[in-house]
Design an enzyme around this catalytic site. Structure first.
Site, PDB file in Angstrom:
ATOM      1  N   ASP A 195      54.529  36.133  79.579  1.00  0.00           N
ATOM      2  CA  ASP A 195      55.779  36.859  79.747  1.00  0.00           C
ATOM      3  C   ASP A 195      56.840  35.960  80.384  1.00  0.00           C
ATOM      4  OD1 ASP A 195      57.553  39.173  80.206  1.00  0.00           O
ATOM      5  OD2 ASP A 195      56.904  38.981  82.301  1.00  0.00           O
TER       6      ASP A 195
ATOM      7  N   GLU B  78      56.675  33.724  75.440  1.00  0.00           N
ATOM      8  CA  GLU B  78      57.719  34.739  75.257  1.00  0.00           C
ATOM      9  C   GLU B  78      59.046  34.075  75.643  1.00  0.00           C
ATOM     10  OE1 GLU B  78      60.637  36.814  76.289  1.00  0.00           O
ATOM     11  OE2 GLU B  78      59.401  37.608  77.911  1.00  0.00           O
TER      12      GLU B  78
ATOM     13  N   ASP C 296      59.898  46.118  74.237  1.00  0.00           N
ATOM     14  CA  ASP C 296      61.189  46.278  74.906  1.00  0.00           C
ATOM     15  C   ASP C 296      62.302  46.664  73.942  1.00  0.00           C
ATOM     16  OD1 ASP C 296      60.405  45.740  77.548  1.00  0.00           O
ATOM     17  OD2 ASP C 296      60.548  43.583  77.250  1.00  0.00           O
TER      18      ASP C 296
END
Length: 516
Positions: free
Chosen positions: A299, A346, A399
């Site tokens: 992340d 990411e 998201d």
């Protein structure tokens, strides 16, 4: 990292069907794996499996190492003799379409406590007792701190920050910890029992998936919550003052996910302290990720090159500034420990040349989001004709809005551009994006299940920057039509994403170490 050409589905286990308030590692998880096989999908991507925190978010976890106890399948506890049939009754009015955390959490905790009590009261299952003891011994480097933290949090009130506990406990004075461990021994044992069951059930589920050619793609959040066992037990690794309060917190400036920026509130790392001990905390964390998953999405990868530091008293993310991260030093330390790292970076948000260089230097594939593609710039990195093979393409992420929801939110001018680029009318835009992702040169193509089902904005998983209303979505098997798996299988076959196919090496392709 050599990448085969594969595709898969993004679905968090909490979104699975089931009678006990949220999805878990029970029958529906196994059925979902069977459906992936039917659809010829080789990847199941999940969100972080750690405990949830503020806003029920797995990205605000009270532990970087513990599993989410609400994913424990109660049926398996019944089968072990630790629960009764009556404990599995379904007349509690849970909404099959969403997770009602306020109702689900006490329901499941009560049954987990009953199961733990029966396990500890019954010593006749020597095999299970030995397995539990071995688990506790093997995981003691994090499990003891986690279980004590959870017990103390319960004793002092879940809303009481650990900094406000009695000072001897907040500052972890050795005698205070010994006394608390004795006082709360039963609760500590309960939390250890839950972790034992989580990891036992997950190992069984992962083995089932792997045996059928499905790999699990996990997710490691870059940060942990301030209210966590990690920060409490390792204050020296985080940017805190003498009382344990953060000097600055994490967030991001405005980007494609939020026009106002985001104030996450997680404490930041003292990277020099991590470097001084060879990044041991991070190495232990990545070791856990390798045990849980076959591949790991890291992340907020850009935060390892430089991160957004927001002063603790700031009212807006705009008051932050960029600060240097550990860059390659962290990943080099991991490679010395593990060798190859099966990692997806990411790399979304405000990505600089330096972030791209770090990703390329480490050989990590980056992410491309099709919902970001149609901004009238033919050189944009999210348009499929600009992809390279060291790429993982998504129609959208957890998201993002669902593709159907995203489509309806666009202006007619934007929709016209997308129609012309894709050569479609847009009536089935979710399948149009699945098809173009499948046909792209990206190594992996991953689709949120909401897009396969053609669901609208009411079914999105997360709204970045909003504290309530996220992480709740669940599906029902009645939403599936037989042709969904058939269509996915057809696209997978058509575009060469079947596991085991040898990917041809094209003479004009650059190596993964130099691809953009």
């Amino acid at each position: 990292m050599p990448l085969p050409r594969l595709s898969g589905i993004l679905l968090h286990p909490t979104s699975l069907p089931g009678p006990h308030g949220c999805g878990d590692m029970g029958a529906s998880a196994y059925h979902f794996i069977d459906w992936l096989v039917l659809a010829k999908q080789s990847l199941w991507q999940v969100l972080p499996l750690c405990e949830i925190g503020i806003g029920n978010s797995p990205y605000m976890s009270p532990s970087a190492f513990a599993g989410n106890v609400f994913l424990i399948d109660l049926v398996q506890l019944r089968d072990a003799g630790w629960l009764d049939d009556a404990d599995l009754a379904t007349e509690y009015g849970f909404d099959p379409g969403r997770v009602n955390f306020a109702a689900m959490i006490p329901f499941r905790i009560a049954r987990l406590r009953k199961a733990a009590a029966r396990f500890f009261d019954s010593a006749d299952d020597e095999k299970a007792q030995a397995e539990f003891a071995a688990f506790c011994a093997d995981e003691n480097t994090w499990l003891d701190d986690y279980a004590l933290f959870m017990a103390l949090e319960s004793a002092h009130g879940d809303d009481t920050p650990w900094q406000n506990w009695p000072r001897a406990l907040a500052m972890r004075e050795p005698q205070a910890l010994l006394d608390a461990s004795a006082i709360h021994a039963n609760d500590i044992a309960f939390w250890k029992f839950c972790q034992w069951q989580f990891f036992t059930q997950w190992a069984r589920l992962k083995a089932y998936a792997n045996a059928r050619g499905v790999e699990i793609v996990g997710d490691v959040p870059i940060f942990v919550a301030l209210q966590s066992a990690d920060v409490w037990a390792h204050r020296e690794l985080f940017d805190l003052d003498a009382s344990g309060d953060p000097l600055a917190v994490a967030g991001v400036p405005p980007d494609k996910f939020s026009h106002t920026g985001q104030h996450w509130g997680n404490p930041l790392y003292r990277w020099p302290a991590h470097a001084a001990d060879g990044y041991q905390w991070w190495i232990a964390r990545m070791r856990r990720m390798h045990e849980l998953f076959d591949l790991v999405r890291i992340d907020h990868f850009r935060g390892f090159e430089s991160y957004w530091e927001i002063p603790s008293g700031a009212q807006s993310p705009l008051e932050g500034r960029w600060r240097p991260g550990p860059k390659s030093a962290l990943f080099d330390a991991m490679r010395r420990e593990f060798g190859q790292l099966r990692v997806i970076a990411e790399d979304l948000g405000l990505i600089t040349a330096e972030v791209n260089l770090l990703r390329k230097h480490q050989g990590f594939p980056g992410m491309r989001i099709l919902q970001f593609a149609f901004d009238f710039t033919s050189t944009g990195p999210y348009l499929p004709h600009n992809y390279r093979s060291d790429t993982v393409v998504y129609t959208g992420t957890h998201d993002n809005d669902t593709t159907r929801g995203w489509w309806t939110s666009l202006s007619e001018y934007e929709r016209d551009y997308a129609r012309r680029y894709l050569s479609v009318n847009g009536d089935w835009i979710h399948w149009d994006l699945i098809r173009v992702a499948s046909s792209s040169v990206a190594a992996f193509a991953i689709f949120p299940l909401q897009d396969v089902l053609g669901l609208d904005s009411a079914h999105r998983m997360n709204r970045p920057g909003e504290i309530t209303g996220s992480w709740e979505w669940r599906f029902q098997w009645s939403q599936f039509e037989h042709w969904y798996a058939e269509r996915l299988a057809e696209l997978t076959q058509l575009y060469g994403r079947i596991r085991g196919l040898k990917r041809p090496e094209l003479p004009h392709e650059e190596s993964s170490a130099t691809n953009a």
